[in-house]
Design a protein around this motif. Structure first.
Motif, PDB file in Angstrom:
ATOM      1  N   GLN A   1       7.841 111.187  60.403  1.00 25.49           N
ATOM      2  CA  GLN A   1       8.364 112.445  59.892  1.00 25.49           C
ATOM      3  C   GLN A   1       9.847 112.527  60.211  1.00 25.49           C
ATOM      4  OE1 GLN A   1       6.625 115.993  61.560  1.00 25.49           O
ATOM      5  NE2 GLN A   1       7.039 117.141  59.706  1.00 25.49           N
TER       6      GLN A   1
ATOM      7  N   TYR B   1       7.849 113.073  55.214  1.00 28.05           N
ATOM      8  CA  TYR B   1       7.393 111.797  55.744  1.00 28.05           C
ATOM      9  C   TYR B   1       8.020 110.642  54.986  1.00 28.05           C
ATOM     10  CZ  TYR B   1       3.972 114.052  58.679  1.00 28.05           C
ATOM     11  OH  TYR B   1       3.370 114.812  59.642  1.00 28.05           O
TER      12      TYR B   1
ATOM     13  N   GLU C   1      -0.622 112.333  62.929  1.00 28.95           N
ATOM     14  CA  GLU C   1      -0.148 113.513  63.646  1.00 28.95           C
ATOM     15  C   GLU C   1      -1.157 114.631  63.443  1.00 28.95           C
ATOM     16  OE1 GLU C   1       4.384 112.325  62.607  1.00 28.95           O
ATOM     17  OE2 GLU C   1       3.987 114.425  63.036  1.00 28.95           O
TER      18      GLU C   1
ATOM     19  N   PHE D   1      -2.295 103.865  56.209  1.00 32.00           N
ATOM     20  CA  PHE D   1      -1.409 102.725  56.106  1.00 32.00           C
ATOM     21  C   PHE D   1      -2.149 101.548  55.493  1.00 32.00           C
ATOM     22  CE2 PHE D   1      -3.978 102.149  59.725  1.00 32.00           C
ATOM     23  CZ  PHE D   1      -4.147 100.784  59.829  1.00 32.00           C
ATOM     24  N   HIS D   2      -1.387 100.549  55.184  1.00 30.65           N
ATOM     25  CA  HIS D   2      -1.980  99.328  54.648  1.00 30.65           C
ATOM     26  C   HIS D   2      -1.651  98.172  55.575  1.00 30.65           C
ATOM     27  CE1 HIS D   2      -3.145  96.193  51.922  1.00 30.65           C
ATOM     28  NE2 HIS D   2      -1.970  95.661  52.038  1.00 30.65           N
ATOM     29  N   ASP D   3      -2.657  97.539  56.102  1.00 31.29           N
ATOM     30  CA  ASP D   3      -2.487  96.442  57.047  1.00 31.29           C
ATOM     31  C   ASP D   3      -2.685  95.110  56.325  1.00 31.29           C
ATOM     32  OD1 ASP D   3      -2.761  94.516  59.026  1.00 31.29           O
ATOM     33  OD2 ASP D   3      -3.917  95.792  60.345  1.00 31.29           O
ATOM     34  N   LYS D   4      -1.593  94.370  56.157  1.00 31.49           N
ATOM     35  CA  LYS D   4      -1.670  93.122  55.388  1.00 31.49           C
ATOM     36  C   LYS D   4      -2.535  92.083  56.095  1.00 31.49           C
ATOM     37  CE  LYS D   4       2.982  93.765  53.537  1.00 31.49           C
ATOM     38  NZ  LYS D   4       3.453  94.757  54.507  1.00 31.49           N
TER      39      LYS D   4
ATOM     40  N   LEU E   1       6.665  94.667  58.559  1.00 35.22           N
ATOM     41  CA  LEU E   1       5.660  95.186  59.486  1.00 35.22           C
ATOM     42  C   LEU E   1       4.270  94.750  59.023  1.00 35.22           C
ATOM     43  CD1 LEU E   1       7.046  98.816  59.903  1.00 35.22           C
ATOM     44  CD2 LEU E   1       7.340  96.876  61.442  1.00 35.22           C
ATOM     45  N   ALA E   2       3.367  94.600  59.966  1.00 39.29           N
ATOM     46  CA  ALA E   2       1.995  94.197  59.620  1.00 39.29           C
ATOM     47  C   ALA E   2       1.314  95.301  58.817  1.00 39.29           C
ATOM     48  CB  ALA E   2       1.192  93.887  60.875  1.00 39.29           C
ATOM     49  N   TYR E   3       1.753  96.532  59.050  1.00 37.40           N
ATOM     50  CA  TYR E   3       1.218  97.645  58.271  1.00 37.40           C
ATOM     51  C   TYR E   3       2.297  98.707  58.123  1.00 37.40           C
ATOM     52  CZ  TYR E   3       0.385  99.458  63.002  1.00 37.40           C
ATOM     53  OH  TYR E   3       0.519  99.841  64.313  1.00 37.40           O
ATOM     54  N   THR E   4       2.158  99.545  57.117  1.00 36.18           N
ATOM     55  CA  THR E   4       3.137 100.598  56.847  1.00 36.18           C
ATOM     56  C   THR E   4       3.082 101.648  57.950  1.00 36.18           C
ATOM     57  OG1 THR E   4       2.726 100.251  54.495  1.00 36.18           O
ATOM     58  CG2 THR E   4       3.884 102.272  55.116  1.00 36.18           C
TER      59      THR E   4
ATOM     60  N   ARG F   1       4.356 105.422  59.067  1.00 31.08           N
ATOM     61  CA  ARG F   1       4.868 106.666  58.498  1.00 31.08           C
ATOM     62  C   ARG F   1       5.555 107.457  59.591  1.00 31.08           C
ATOM     63  NH1 ARG F   1       1.048 111.037  55.877  1.00 31.08           N
ATOM     64  NH2 ARG F   1       0.738 111.351  58.088  1.00 31.08           N
TER      65      ARG F   1
ATOM     66  N   GLN G   1       8.050  99.751  55.741  1.00 32.12           N
ATOM     67  CA  GLN G   1       7.301  98.493  55.714  1.00 32.12           C
ATOM     68  C   GLN G   1       8.054  97.367  56.395  1.00 32.12           C
ATOM     69  OE1 GLN G   1       6.047  97.854  51.650  1.00 32.12           O
ATOM     70  NE2 GLN G   1       4.509  99.441  51.845  1.00 32.12           N
TER      71      GLN G   1
ATOM     72  N   ARG H   1       9.492 103.098  66.500  1.00 30.72           N
ATOM     73  CA  ARG H   1       8.409 103.054  67.478  1.00 30.72           C
ATOM     74  C   ARG H   1       8.852 102.179  68.633  1.00 30.72           C
ATOM     75  NH1 ARG H   1       2.457 102.630  65.189  1.00 30.72           N
ATOM     76  NH2 ARG H   1       3.117 104.640  64.470  1.00 30.72           N
ATOM     77  N   TYR H   2       8.252 102.414  69.778  1.00 30.48           N
ATOM     78  CA  TYR H   2       8.543 101.555  70.921  1.00 30.48           C
ATOM     79  C   TYR H   2       7.320 101.516  71.818  1.00 30.48           C
ATOM     80  CZ  TYR H   2       8.852 105.594  73.944  1.00 30.48           C
ATOM     81  OH  TYR H   2       8.532 106.723  74.640  1.00 30.48           O
ATOM     82  N   LEU H   3       7.301 100.541  72.699  1.00 33.60           N
ATOM     83  CA  LEU H   3       6.207 100.436  73.656  1.00 33.60           C
ATOM     84  C   LEU H   3       6.758  99.844  74.939  1.00 33.60           C
ATOM     85  CD1 LEU H   3       3.067 100.736  73.856  1.00 33.60           C
ATOM     86  CD2 LEU H   3       2.919  98.327  73.297  1.00 33.60           C
TER      87      LEU H   3
END
Lengths: 163, 285
Positions: free
Chosen positions: A66, A71, B119, B71-74, A59-62, A64, A75, A106-108
């Protein structure tokens, strides 16, 4: 359903659902997630136009999420998408079911067009180890200096960039 | 200058290997750009880039998502920034003011509220976001520059409505013609209206070239309130979708907006340049 859209309209539209399946889902169970989505579409007489099977990607970012009171951070996830034609009611149904799914990160769902909107995939130029054979030097001439593999790689890189 | 990318991030790690080429490619095609910072490092980098090139400008500020443990965005700060982003950042007014006063800094941001990735009530992040937002509004008022807003709904809550409530508490001081821009606007007509009435502008990205969700709002807004942006490296427009976005691709956004509105591309292009210069106060001698 896409926000602001009425469920009453019967006119079919083109949608695209992009989804991330949790990386904790066993690889052999990922097809079942796709089947789940397609079953929803089939029940609503939607037509699948194109799709890409989920594959594990960083993923481009982590992200999170629940799960059961705590949590978890992710990645990577299995990313896939399906473009389909169907009624707004089907999109609404799909949204409800994906919201309730415990295996979706997640979805879109977006409204889109039938035509392909993705950039074409360029063939990857595989760099295999080069063995350099110096040209034959004519008798009596001075041999040209040897070219190092590093210099060769740089030249190839420049050519690929310019392509 | 023929186009203006009102919001992009060539300062990000995603452009580490070819940043200069990307910027030059855009400038050579007549695309000027506003490089937007999201925290201390990227804001500093945005200003450095603006100092280097004539058609490049900068926006400095703290993104709401960086105000808390997040979060961390690479693509934004590369692998090496992981530790830093896990702590979050406190808005350092003096640090950002120093850059905000730079002549090539044209806006404060991107700042605002992001409910999409958090959240409600978790870790007090909302309070941190609100606090950082308020300080940046105050900074914008002090240095007399507009706001570059990042507002994103989530978990059934409207960041647009909450942000407008915060902004109205500064109303008497934010009465400049164009107090801010709602970047990557993804709200409803109802959410847009109060901002429209208050003089804000709205910018759209490449997502409009493959998602039809934005057509109605694009037709609704007056043409002189719209800006074009890429938000590069994210959300490349068709026909580049799936690839890394870059400022040059803002041309596709302009073309698409013209198509959606049924207007002449050249007229829309010219209007967007006028809108952007006006928004960044570059048309005021």
């Amino acid at each position: 359903m896409v926000e602001g859209e009425s469920e009453v309209s019967f006119e079919p539209r083109v949608y695209e659902v992009g989804f991330l399946v949790l990386p904790t889902v066993a690889e052999e169970n990922v097809p079942a997630e796709v089947v789940f989505i397609k079953d929803v579409l089939a029940r609503g007489n939607a037509t699948v136009i194109s799709e890409e099977f989920p594959r594990l990607r960083p993923l481009a970012y982590t992200i999170r999420r629940q799960t059961g009171g705590k949590y978890e951070k992710y990645q990577s996830a299995y990313f896939g998408w399906i473009k389909f034609e169907g009624s707004p009611a089907i999109a609404a149904d799909l949204k409800r079911l994906l919201d309730a799914s415990t295996s979706m990160l997640r979805y879109l769902i977006i409204k889109t067009v039938r035509e392909n909107t993705m950039a074409p995939v360029r063939p990857v130029m595989r760099r295999s180890p080069m063995t350099f054979t110096p040209p034959r030097v004519p008798t009596g001439a001075q041999p040209a200096p040897a070219v190092s593999e590093v210099e060769l790689d740089k030249t190839i890189e420049a050519l690929v960039k310019d392509a | 200058m023929r186009f203006f990318d009102a919001h992009s991030h060539p300062n990000f790690a995603a452009f580490e290997g070819d940043r200069e080429e990307v910027v030059k490619r855009a400038l050579e095609a007549g695309v000027f750009m506003n490089v937007v910072g999201t925290q201390k490092d990227t804001s500093r980098d945005a200003v450095e880039l603006a100092e280097k090139y004539e058609g490049v400008f900068a926006t400095v500020g703290l993104h709401p998502i960086h105000t808390g443990k997040s979060f961390h965005d690479k693509k934004e700060i590369g692998e090496g920034g992981q530790e830093f982003t896990s702590r979050g950042e406190e808005f350092d007014y003096d640090y950002y003011k120093k850059f905000a006063m730079h002549p090539k800094v044209v806006a404060i941001g991107e700042c605002g509220l992001d409910y999409y990735r958090i959240e409600y009530g978790v870790l007090g992040i909302e309070e941190k976001q609100k606090s950082a937002f308020q300080k940046q509004i105050e900074l914008a008022i002090e240095v007399k520059k507009p706001l570059m807003l990042h507002l994103r709904n989530g978990f059934g809550r409207s960041a647009y409505k909450d942000a407008f409530k915060i902004l109205t508490t500064y109303n008497l001081q934010l009465t400049t013609r164009r107090p801010g821009n709602l970047h990557f606007f993804a709200g409803t007509r109802e959410e847009a209206k109060p901002f429209l009435d208050a003089g804000f502008t709205f910018s759209f990205t490449g997502v409009i070239t493959f998602a039809r969700n934005y057509d109605e709002i694009i037709r609704y807004l007056p043409l002189d309130r719209i800006l074009s942006e890429t938000d590069a490296p994210y959300v490349a427009p068709a026909p580049y979708r799936g690839k890394r976005n870059e400022p040059l691709f803002v041309t596709e956004v302009v073309k698409k907006i013209a198509e959606i509105r049924g207007e002449d591309v050249e007229k829309v292009r010219e209007q967007f340049v006028t809108n952007t210069l006006s928004f960044f106060r570059m048309d005021q001698g």
